[in-house]
Design a protein around this motif. Sequence first.
Motif, mmCIF file in Angstrom:
data_model
loop_
_atom_site.group_PDB
_atom_site.id
_atom_site.type_symbol
_atom_site.label_atom_id
_atom_site.label_comp_id
_atom_site.label_asym_id
_atom_site.label_seq_id
_atom_site.Cartn_x
_atom_site.Cartn_y
_atom_site.Cartn_z
ATOM 1 N N ARG A 295 0.815 -1.226 0.000
ATOM 2 C CA ARG A 295 0.000 0.000 0.000
ATOM 3 C C ARG A 295 0.843 1.268 0.000
ATOM 4 O O ARG A 295 0.350 2.335 -0.370
ATOM 5 C CB ARG A 295 -0.919 0.000 1.223
ATOM 6 N N TYR B 182 0.936 3.265 -3.257
ATOM 7 C CA TYR B 182 -0.134 4.222 -3.554
ATOM 8 C C TYR B 182 0.109 5.548 -2.836
ATOM 9 O O TYR B 182 -0.219 6.617 -3.367
ATOM 10 C CB TYR B 182 -1.482 3.635 -3.157
ATOM 11 N N ALA C 278 2.539 7.370 -4.852
ATOM 12 C CA ALA C 278 1.910 7.872 -6.079
ATOM 13 C C ALA C 278 1.068 9.115 -5.802
ATOM 14 O O ALA C 278 1.053 10.060 -6.607
ATOM 15 C CB ALA C 278 1.047 6.770 -6.693
ATOM 16 N N LYS C 279 0.365 9.136 -4.651
ATOM 17 C CA LYS C 279 -0.436 10.309 -4.319
ATOM 18 C C LYS C 279 0.437 11.524 -4.075
ATOM 19 O O LYS C 279 0.114 12.641 -4.491
ATOM 20 C CB LYS C 279 -1.278 10.010 -3.081
ATOM 21 N N ALA D 106 -0.152 11.479 -8.826
ATOM 22 C CA ALA D 106 -0.712 10.570 -9.831
ATOM 23 C C ALA D 106 -2.229 10.513 -9.702
ATOM 24 O O ALA D 106 -2.787 10.579 -8.599
ATOM 25 C CB ALA D 106 -0.122 9.168 -9.638
ATOM 26 N N LYS E 224 -6.007 8.518 -10.346
ATOM 27 C CA LYS E 224 -6.468 7.152 -10.094
ATOM 28 C C LYS E 224 -6.155 6.236 -11.275
ATOM 29 O O LYS E 224 -5.790 5.075 -11.103
ATOM 30 C CB LYS E 224 -7.971 7.154 -9.807
ATOM 31 N N GLN F 276 -3.702 6.609 -13.418
ATOM 32 C CA GLN F 276 -2.260 6.352 -13.446
ATOM 33 C C GLN F 276 -1.859 5.346 -12.366
ATOM 34 O O GLN F 276 -0.977 4.520 -12.592
ATOM 35 C CB GLN F 276 -1.510 7.673 -13.254
ATOM 36 N N GLU F 277 -2.516 5.404 -11.207
ATOM 37 C CA GLU F 277 -2.243 4.396 -10.169
ATOM 38 C C GLU F 277 -2.610 2.998 -10.666
ATOM 39 O O GLU F 277 -1.872 2.033 -10.458
ATOM 40 C CB GLU F 277 -3.043 4.719 -8.902
ATOM 41 N N ILE G 297 0.604 0.825 -11.264
ATOM 42 C CA ILE G 297 0.822 0.041 -10.041
ATOM 43 C C ILE G 297 -0.087 -1.186 -9.992
ATOM 44 O O ILE G 297 0.384 -2.329 -9.920
ATOM 45 C CB ILE G 297 0.589 0.919 -8.785
ATOM 46 N N THR G 298 -1.397 -0.933 -10.021
ATOM 47 C CA THR G 298 -2.346 -2.031 -9.786
ATOM 48 C C THR G 298 -2.247 -3.112 -10.853
ATOM 49 O O THR G 298 -2.041 -4.298 -10.529
ATOM 50 C CB THR G 298 -3.783 -1.478 -9.735
#
Length: 337
Positions: free
Chosen positions: A236, A239, A242-243, A247, A249, A251-252, A256-257
């Motif tokens: 986690r 994320y 990234a925030k 970034a 949502k 782009q996350e 990442i996801t």
Amino acid sequence: MSTEDRTTGPTRQSNRSGPVVAITRWMENLGETGFAYLLLSPVMLLLGAVALYPLLRTFELSMYQNVLTNPEFVGFENYVQMFTGAADPRFPGSTTFLPGVSTSGSFPFVHFDGLLRSALAVTLIFTVVSVFFETLIGFGQALVLDQDFRGRRWVRAAIIIPWAIPIVIQGMIFYLMFHPTAGFLVEPLADWGLVAPTNTLNDPISSLLIITVADIWKTSAFMALLILAGLQSIDRSLYDVAKVAGATKWQEFKLITFPLVLPALGVAILFRTIDAMRIYGLIDSVSGCTTVPSLSCMVVATFNTNRGLASAIAFVTAGIIGIAVLGVIYQQYKEGL
């Protein structure tokens, strides 16, 4: 211990020889990865034997006729009859074929009997369509369940309910929903042109659509659980970083996801593809194999009359599944997963 003994002790130990010492030294030189494979090898050999023996036995039986009463070795004759249509593996009373799948004709390299062509088409269409939509819906469900919200446990239980229903009961539910007199979905769906207005369960296209929807309804939860396991294994803190970097949502998800859940997604697709290729119980419960023949249906239908031919069809089905499995494994190996 004397000084002489202390000096000669290690020398005697290093000079020991024999199979035990040789194996010990070989294990010490394996390295961490090799040692891990060595520990896993008994289980891998056991699983390989359990998986390969039925396959090899099926191939052996496909070389015979009159398997139980008077076995007669016929070589590849069952395969030749199956591909050329010389054998008649039709279901009693079956006269229906999917549109575009004629009773004669050929694929680029081999000629198939009309019913085998229809069964192969049914199996492949059902597998591709059902696995595609189950992956999409399961992914969406997993993304929802991965969020922290009130009542998440109840939502998770509600999603799992269709998956817990036995196949026969699931088949009866959809059979009753599309029954000519009791079914309440025939008229509205027929008005939209999605199913045949009469004898819906005897129409190959309508029945294949209903069976595919039934399988998607049931098995999307299985995909969701496997993908959810992959989502919850993601660190986690990525994320949070990234925030901080600003970034979005999307782009996350993109950076990442999706890349990190891809191994779990590949395993889920592989499991569902194997299971979908063996579709039989749902077809038999909803419309019957004479309306929507699949490769597994043909194996069951020919088992009582010609076990050699049934073994040949089963071996060909296993071969198609094996090619799909090797394709997924190769793709994951190529991507370094």
